[in-house]
Enzyme design. Structure first.
Site, PDB file in Angstrom:
ATOM      1  N   MET A 229       0.693  -1.153  -0.162  1.00 10.11           N
ATOM      2  CA  MET A 229       0.024   0.156   0.172  1.00 10.11           C
ATOM      3  C   MET A 229       0.888   1.312   0.026  1.00 10.11           C
ATOM      4  O   MET A 229       0.609   2.161  -0.772  1.00 10.11           O
ATOM      5  CB  MET A 229      -0.950   0.039   1.267  1.00 10.11           C
ATOM      6  CG  MET A 229      -2.211  -1.145   1.297  1.00 10.11           C
ATOM      7  SD  MET A 229      -3.334  -0.742   2.458  1.00 10.11           S
ATOM      8  CE  MET A 229      -2.545  -1.262   3.915  1.00 10.11           C
ATOM      9  N   HIS A 230       1.786   1.077   0.710  1.00  9.32           N
ATOM     10  CA  HIS A 230       2.946   2.443   0.727  1.00  9.32           C
ATOM     11  C   HIS A 230       3.603   2.714  -0.524  1.00  9.32           C
ATOM     12  O   HIS A 230       3.602   3.818  -1.117  1.00  9.32           O
ATOM     13  CB  HIS A 230       4.000   2.102   1.703  1.00  9.32           C
ATOM     14  CG  HIS A 230       3.831   2.356   3.060  1.00  9.32           C
ATOM     15  ND1 HIS A 230       4.878   2.424   4.097  1.00  9.32           N
ATOM     16  CD2 HIS A 230       2.442   2.814   3.720  1.00  9.32           C
ATOM     17  CE1 HIS A 230       4.007   2.803   5.195  1.00  9.32           C
ATOM     18  NE2 HIS A 230       2.792   3.014   4.933  1.00  9.32           N
ATOM     19  N   GLU A 231       3.589   1.680  -1.340  1.00  8.58           N
ATOM     20  CA  GLU A 231       4.246   1.798  -2.754  1.00  8.58           C
ATOM     21  C   GLU A 231       3.207   2.599  -3.632  1.00  8.58           C
ATOM     22  O   GLU A 231       3.507   3.405  -4.494  1.00  8.58           O
ATOM     23  CB  GLU A 231       4.413   0.596  -3.445  1.00  8.58           C
ATOM     24  CG  GLU A 231       5.773  -0.200  -2.972  1.00  8.58           C
ATOM     25  CD  GLU A 231       6.997   0.617  -3.015  1.00  8.58           C
ATOM     26  OE1 GLU A 231       7.002   1.204  -4.158  1.00  8.58           O
ATOM     27  OE2 GLU A 231       7.691   0.670  -2.086  1.00  8.58           O
TER      28      GLU A 231
END
Length: 249
Positions: A229-231
């Site tokens: 999700m951070h990507e």
């Protein structure tokens, strides 16, 4: 470690206290605090006499989460929150850990406390999972630990809204933790520690291993999802702008 921003002291036989006191950085995850915490838990692991640990902060701060520089480093792709794992230190500690959260728990600092086996909050202090305030999705296992410890509905609200909640409000919302006036939190934690320390160390270790086994097994998969999700969410221009404009406010 008496000169460190993290102090480790055996306050009573079998009871060890970790005090986070990085006053310069208000207990954000500075390099000094991170190294101090890792060393503190290594010290505890190496001592066969400790039965229970109490972790606390100073004055009105428990832990304030990531530094601005750390968040920008993740935004720029130079780091991930998994590069140095301090968040699961209480979970992986062999003996039970009590989080005496006498002060504010902000973002990752709040999550860090939730990894403990017992949590005591302060009525006056602010607690927030404020990741989305900056426009990126939560990390540090927050998407798992908040629902696990607080219940899904409250956790979903805290994570999506990124709002701040006084301990007194969380008490009214029915959190399953003791919520006390700030000046009573550490004393209550030590009293609880005495009750725990009455038991045989091997029995405490064995039971903790059993109780947290599922969390230890499921957490790595959740961390992988949060990194993914951070990507998607962390590298937006708006995130950098929010970090620069909103950090510390």
């Amino acid at each position: 470690m008496s000169q460190s921003v993290v102090d480790v002291c055996e306050v009573e036989p079998g009871i060890v206290q970790i005090t986070m006191q990085d006053r310069v950085h208000k207990n954000t995850f500075s390099e000094e605090l991170v190294c101090g915490l890792i060393q503190a838990y290594e010290t505890i692991h190496a001592n066969p006499n400790y039965k229970v640990a109490v972790v606390t902060g100073y004055d009105s701060y428990f832990s304030s989460g990531g530094t601005r520089e750390g968040l920008l480093s993740i935004y720029e792709g130079r780091e991930k929150f998994t590069d140095v794992n301090i968040y699961s230190l209480p979970l992986n500690c062999r003996i039970p850990v009590i989080a005496a959260m006498q002060g504010h728990g902000i973002g990752g600092g709040f999550v860090l406390g939730l990894y403990s086996d017992f949590v005591i909050l302060s009525r006056e202090s602010m607690y927030t999972a404020n990741f989305m305030k900056y426009g990126f999705t939560p990390g540090m296992g927050a998407t798992y630990m908040l629902p696990k410890k607080l219940g899904f509905s409250l956790a979903e609200e805290m994570l999506l809204s990124a709002g701040g909640y006084r301990g007194a409000e969380l008490e009214k919302r029915g959190v399953p933790f003791r919520v006390l006036p700030r000046d009573e939190v550490l004393g209550q934690a030590l009293e609880l520690a005495r009750q725990v320390a009455e038991k045989p160390r091997i029995s405490l270790i064995t039971l903790k291993d059993h109780l947290v086994k599922t969390i230890r097994e499921e957490l790595p998969f959740v961390i992988e999802q949060e990194i993914a999700m951070h990507e998607t969410t962390f590298h937006q221009d708006e995130v950098k702008h929010r970090i620069m404009e909103l950090f510390g406010k």
